[in-house]
Each structure stands twice: as structure tokens, then as C-alpha cells.
Design a protein around this motif. Sequence first.
Motif, PDB file in Angstrom:
ATOM      1  N   GLN A 101      49.498  41.227  43.686  1.00 30.19           N
ATOM      2  CA  GLN A 101      49.639  42.676  43.717  1.00 30.19           C
ATOM      3  C   GLN A 101      49.571  43.258  42.306  1.00 30.19           C
ATOM      4  O   GLN A 101      48.950  44.301  42.084  1.00 30.19           O
ATOM      5  CB  GLN A 101      50.966  43.065  44.376  1.00 30.19           C
TER       6      GLN A 101
ATOM      7  N   PHE B 115      45.970  43.230  41.237  1.00 27.19           N
ATOM      8  CA  PHE B 115      45.250  44.285  41.952  1.00 27.19           C
ATOM      9  C   PHE B 115      45.502  45.642  41.303  1.00 27.19           C
ATOM     10  O   PHE B 115      44.573  46.434  41.049  1.00 27.19           O
ATOM     11  CB  PHE B 115      45.671  44.304  43.418  1.00 27.19           C
ATOM     12  N   GLU B 116      46.770  45.917  40.996  1.00 31.51           N
ATOM     13  CA  GLU B 116      47.112  47.211  40.404  1.00 31.51           C
ATOM     14  C   GLU B 116      46.494  47.354  39.010  1.00 31.51           C
ATOM     15  O   GLU B 116      46.007  48.430  38.640  1.00 31.51           O
ATOM     16  CB  GLU B 116      48.632  47.358  40.339  1.00 31.51           C
ATOM     17  N   LYS B 117      46.472  46.240  38.229  1.00 26.89           N
ATOM     18  CA  LYS B 117      45.861  46.283  36.899  1.00 26.89           C
ATOM     19  C   LYS B 117      44.361  46.537  37.005  1.00 26.89           C
ATOM     20  O   LYS B 117      43.786  47.311  36.224  1.00 26.89           O
ATOM     21  CB  LYS B 117      46.129  44.966  36.178  1.00 26.89           C
ATOM     22  N   GLN B 118      43.720  45.888  37.985  1.00 31.05           N
ATOM     23  CA  GLN B 118      42.287  46.101  38.172  1.00 31.05           C
ATOM     24  C   GLN B 118      41.992  47.534  38.591  1.00 31.05           C
ATOM     25  O   GLN B 118      40.997  48.134  38.163  1.00 31.05           O
ATOM     26  CB  GLN B 118      41.721  45.133  39.207  1.00 31.05           C
ATOM     27  N   GLN B 119      42.851  48.094  39.450  1.00 33.13           N
ATOM     28  CA  GLN B 119      42.650  49.479  39.879  1.00 33.13           C
ATOM     29  C   GLN B 119      42.690  50.429  38.684  1.00 33.13           C
ATOM     30  O   GLN B 119      41.904  51.383  38.598  1.00 33.13           O
ATOM     31  CB  GLN B 119      43.725  49.858  40.900  1.00 33.13           C
ATOM     32  N   GLU B 120      43.596  50.155  37.737  1.00 32.38           N
ATOM     33  CA  GLU B 120      43.676  50.988  36.539  1.00 32.38           C
ATOM     34  C   GLU B 120      42.391  50.883  35.711  1.00 32.38           C
ATOM     35  O   GLU B 120      41.855  51.884  35.227  1.00 32.38           O
ATOM     36  CB  GLU B 120      44.872  50.569  35.683  1.00 32.38           C
TER      37      GLU B 120
ATOM     38  N   MET C 291      39.369  49.983  36.781  1.00 36.33           N
ATOM     39  CA  MET C 291      38.268  50.599  37.513  1.00 36.33           C
ATOM     40  C   MET C 291      38.329  52.130  37.394  1.00 36.33           C
ATOM     41  O   MET C 291      37.297  52.799  37.253  1.00 36.33           O
ATOM     42  CB  MET C 291      38.312  50.171  38.982  1.00 36.33           C
ATOM     43  N   ALA C 292      39.548  52.664  37.461  1.00 33.15           N
ATOM     44  CA  ALA C 292      39.694  54.122  37.331  1.00 33.15           C
ATOM     45  C   ALA C 292      39.251  54.586  35.940  1.00 33.15           C
ATOM     46  O   ALA C 292      38.621  55.642  35.788  1.00 33.15           O
ATOM     47  CB  ALA C 292      41.150  54.502  37.591  1.00 33.15           C
TER      48      ALA C 292
ATOM     49  N   GLN D 121      35.441  54.454  35.822  1.00 34.82           N
ATOM     50  CA  GLN D 121      34.879  55.539  36.620  1.00 34.82           C
ATOM     51  C   GLN D 121      35.035  56.883  35.899  1.00 34.82           C
ATOM     52  O   GLN D 121      34.139  57.738  35.955  1.00 34.82           O
ATOM     53  CB  GLN D 121      35.573  55.594  37.989  1.00 34.82           C
TER      54      GLN D 121
ATOM     55  N   LYS E 187      36.005  42.458  43.222  1.00 32.52           N
ATOM     56  CA  LYS E 187      37.103  43.311  43.686  1.00 32.52           C
ATOM     57  C   LYS E 187      38.250  42.458  44.236  1.00 32.52           C
ATOM     58  O   LYS E 187      38.052  41.620  45.109  1.00 32.52           O
ATOM     59  CB  LYS E 187      36.617  44.268  44.782  1.00 32.52           C
TER      60      LYS E 187
ATOM     61  N   PRO F  86      44.048  44.146  47.880  1.00 30.46           N
ATOM     62  CA  PRO F  86      45.486  44.413  47.806  1.00 30.46           C
ATOM     63  C   PRO F  86      46.245  43.428  48.675  1.00 30.46           C
ATOM     64  O   PRO F  86      45.664  42.763  49.531  1.00 30.46           O
ATOM     65  CB  PRO F  86      45.601  45.844  48.356  1.00 30.46           C
TER      66      PRO F  86
END
Length: 646
Positions: free
Chosen positions: A246, A249-254, A256-257, A260, A288, A291
Amino acid sequence: MITLRDVTLRRGTKVVLDGASATLQPGEKVGLVGRNGAGKSSLFALLTHRLSNDRGEVEVPRHWMRAEVAQHMPETDDGATDFVLEGDVRLQAAKAALAAAEAANDGHAMAEAHAALSDAGAFDARARAQTLLMGLGFRIEQLDAPVNSFSGGWRMRLQLARALMCPADLMLLDEPTNHLDLDALVWLEAWLQRFEGTLIVISHDREFLDAITKVTLHLDEGKLVRYGGNYSSFETQRAERMVLQQAAFEKQQEKMAHLQKFIDRFKAKASKAKQAQSRVKALERMEKLAPVLTAADFDFEFREPVSLPNPMLMFDELSAGYGDKVIVRGVDRSVLAGQRIGILGANGQGKSTLVKTIAGAQPPLAGRMTQGKGLSIGYFAQQELDVLRLDEGPLEHMVRLAKDVGPPGREQELRDFLGQFRFTGDMVTQQVGSLSGGEKARLVLAMLVWQRPNLLLLDEPTNHLDLNTREALSMALNEFEGTVMLVSHDRALLREVCDEFWLVADGVVKPFDGDLDDYQRWLLDQSREASRAARKPAAAPGPAPAPAAVVAAAPPASREDRKAAGQARAKRSELTRPLRREMEQIDKQMGVLAEEKAALEQQLADGAAASAIAEIGRRLKAIGDELEAAEMRWLELGEQIEAMSV
């Protein structure tokens, strides 16, 4: 070793394995875990070639002998020991080879067959089979009883013994503990710990898995993940893994954001277009991470009882049984509000009989049972799953329950209630016959909860429940405000729920002063006592003696009595002397034959000359016949001596 590489397996429209991979080393003891319906039994079928994979590779050494418990109930008049012996496929093949060689009068083949029988342990096979049966709870007088004379649960024990009899390189056990009581369960644990082959076991018994396994294979969402350690270790490792997953996942989301945001800001600027395009490609190339998505853990609670009578039940010299047969007698106890009672005892001692009598499923044979005012019993029977109407859906069951038993409820209320037990959408109308064992058990629990009982009588409620549902049941029982009386071989459930125990043994019910560890030690002591008793010569018929502390001293025999007894012993000795001499001669003869047989088998093992092999085979056949005849005569003489000594 066992290897699965990128394996995909479909059952109808459902994908059971989806690119799954795993490796198991020879001799490893593996717990296969996952939710009900995840596909654990399908994986077993794949390893035994009952199913074929749709993609990928499954490798199991071709020479490995496999053993598993057949799920069908055997229908045969064969004796229990003979039925179990048939599980030793190596021994049965050697016997068949010997029969064929004798029919063809082929001495060479007879010699090879005798060597194969020796390698298969034919000399002690029957004793090994009976040891398995007695370990699983069968009594001495049941060892040669016809298979058809046993009930369904005992026949499944026969199937388990038959699987254990096989000299397997790979043993697959799917819920082997469901039909066992605690003493048989403890024995099975010890046996499996000594097993030298590769073992894969499916079980929802946490303590059993912890005692047996050193590797855990988790099947979830079509994937297999290997963990080193038993089930408790797996839970710890998986929790840590999920936290790390988790966080990643959260680090990757940051990240990617951030990419973008750069793309959106500069993609229209010519001076930044090249950098923006590289960010787009980096975003596309990024693997990817998923989660942490897990199915919601199942939980429920028992509704607050309408009343709590105290005492709830009083027994006055209660006797329970069937017809004229009394199984439990003289029960003189009370059940109070809020008690948590675990009922212990071996199968056949009367636990279920007592619970059925308390539930009103059968009348008491004697004595009296007084119910407190407002007592409402919720009863979960071992056979409760069998009384569900297989052609009806869960909603139909709940509608009938609300109408006939209560409390009443509207259809939408019943639908919402079923949703708490994971019956949603079309599942509420799905025929019960098509549901899994765990889903049926959840339906029975739902029906139990709806009735708002203040006394729960639970007879093996966890047989079809997965580990998550067992945890939910444990939590619900601990929150329940009423009284619980529990029969279970699930030691984790007994430890977590019960604070006192009743022991049903030798026809009586008495408090057990101790915990489950004390009970297991008591079982071992009882087993040792039984073994010592079995080794003693048979005693004359009559009532068992009372404990030494309460036996009154017998009056000394008179001189005339002692003289008469001595004369009787002398007469019996004189009458049986010729028979005992013949037995001694047979013993010597059998010893000589056994030595000759061992020497001939050693010659074969050392590579006897081809010209001598046929003659060795014929002599081994003759020795076998002589030994069989000698053993029969020895037994006859023993029976005659015993009859004359009474």
C-alpha cells in the motif's frame, strides 16, 4: 520438486488460476490457504491430473506416488482393516504379481513378487493398518467390522486411514480434520509430523496448520504466493507485505500525479514539448502497482436476547440416549446465564446426544430437564446443512423462518439481513444446492441469528467455515450476551470462546478442571492406559474394579478355599500342558521358516544366479503356505487354552 509456471485454469466461466507460479521442494509440508471458493480443491485436482490447465506448465515428478482422501462414501462389506490395506498400492501390486506368478507357475516371477512383498512391508502391513485405525478412534472390536456398518463420518475416517496407508511421495489432504474429535486430531498431527514425503494440506484449523506446516501457499485472486512459515507466520508476513504494498502504491500515485501535472502544464509549449513527451512515455512505461484490494472481512453479531433467564437449564439425574440404549446418565448440573461451556469428549461418548436432548431434538430417557422462563434455544447441529432445502434459495428459507418461528419480518428487511451474511443480488434466490459448503454454513448462521436466542447450542459449527468466517464467529460469540454451549474440535475457537469445560466420558458428564492443554495431556494419558490394558491378558468377565482408594479389603481366603483353588489350577495346567507344548513346537518351527525366508530373500537381493531364481521363488511360495498353516494352528491352540482356563 513441484513447479507451476504461469498457470491458468478455468472452471466454466470462472478463472481459478490466472498466471499463477509456485515451487515446492521435496519433503516440504505446505498449508494451502485461501477463502472458500478461491480454488484450492481445483488446484489439488490439477496436481492429480483430474483437471488440465488451460495455459502454462505443471510439473510433478512422474515417479511420485500420490495419495489423497477419496470424498465418496465407500459401499462395501469388506472389513475395516482390509479396506485400509487396499490403500497401500505398492503392497496390492506385489500381491497381484504373486497371484499371477502362482497361476502361471512361474518360479522366477514368484521370487520377484516375494521380494516386492518384502520391500512393501507385507509382514507387518495388517498391524500398521490397525494402528492407523486405532489412532483415528476405532475400537478393537471395530477393526474387522464391515465398512457398511459405519456411519458417514466414520467412513470418512476409513478413507483417511486408507490414504495414510499409502507409501506416498506426495500426500494431498483436503480438510482432513472435519470428522475427527480432539484425540484423533492430536494423533493425526503427530503422524503427519513424522511423514517424510511432500504434504499439501487444506485446512481451516489454525492450530492444526501451525503444528504441521512449515510453508504456506496463499491462493488469492487467481495468484499463488509462497510464504516461509506456518499459518500464524503467514498472517504476520502478509500483513507486513500489504502495508509495504500500500505504501508503494501511494508513493507511485504521487509520482504519477507529478508527471501528469508536468505534462498538462507544458504539453502546449513548443520549448517544453520534448520534455513533456518524454514524461508521457515514462508514464506509459511505468508498471502500475495495484492498490491493496481485499475482499471485506466477514463479520456479524448476534442480536440482543429478549430475556436472560437464570438459571437457564437445570438437569436432575438426566439420562440421554436412543431407544433403550442409555449413552449419558445421571446428569445433575445447572446452566446459568452468561456461561461459556465447552463440551469435551471422544466421538461416541455422547456429546452430540447430550446436545440433541437439551435442544429437544430427542426426548430424555430418564430424569428431568427444567427450562428457565423465556428460554430460547438456537441449535446448530452437525447435520444442519443437510436439512436445508436444496431447491430453494436463501430468501425462501428466511421468509419461512420468519413466518413459522419468528420474529416476523418484511421481505426487504430479510434481504438486507441476508446481505450482512454476503448473500446479495441474485444470490438470495440461488438454489441452496448450488452453494458452497461455506455459503450453506453462513445461511444456517443467518437463520440462527435471526431467531434471537439466549442459549446457543453449537455442535461442530466450523466444519465448513473458512478461517475468516471462523474468526467472525469467535468474535460474535464473545460479544453474545447469552449462554454458549459448544462442541468443537477447533481448538482456537474453544480457547477464544469458552471459560469452562464439561467432559463427557464413560457415560457421565462432569466438570473438567483445566484448559485445553491439560485436556490434551489427559488424552495422552488415557491412550497410554488403553495401550497397557490391551497388552494385559484378558480378564474374567465381571464388573470393573473400583479405584484403589475406595476398594474395601477382601477377607482372607480360608485354608480350604486356597487348597481348592490350587487343585483347580493344577488340573487346568495338566489339561493344557499338551497344547502348550505343541504351541512351543510351532513357535520354533515358525522361527526356522522365518530365518530360511529371510536368507532366500537376501540371496535375491544380492543377485542370485539366474538358474537358482525360479527354485528360490517356489521355495518362498512353499514357506509362505507353511507359515500360514502354522499361524492358523497356533491361534487355534491359543483359543483352546483360553477356553479351558476360564
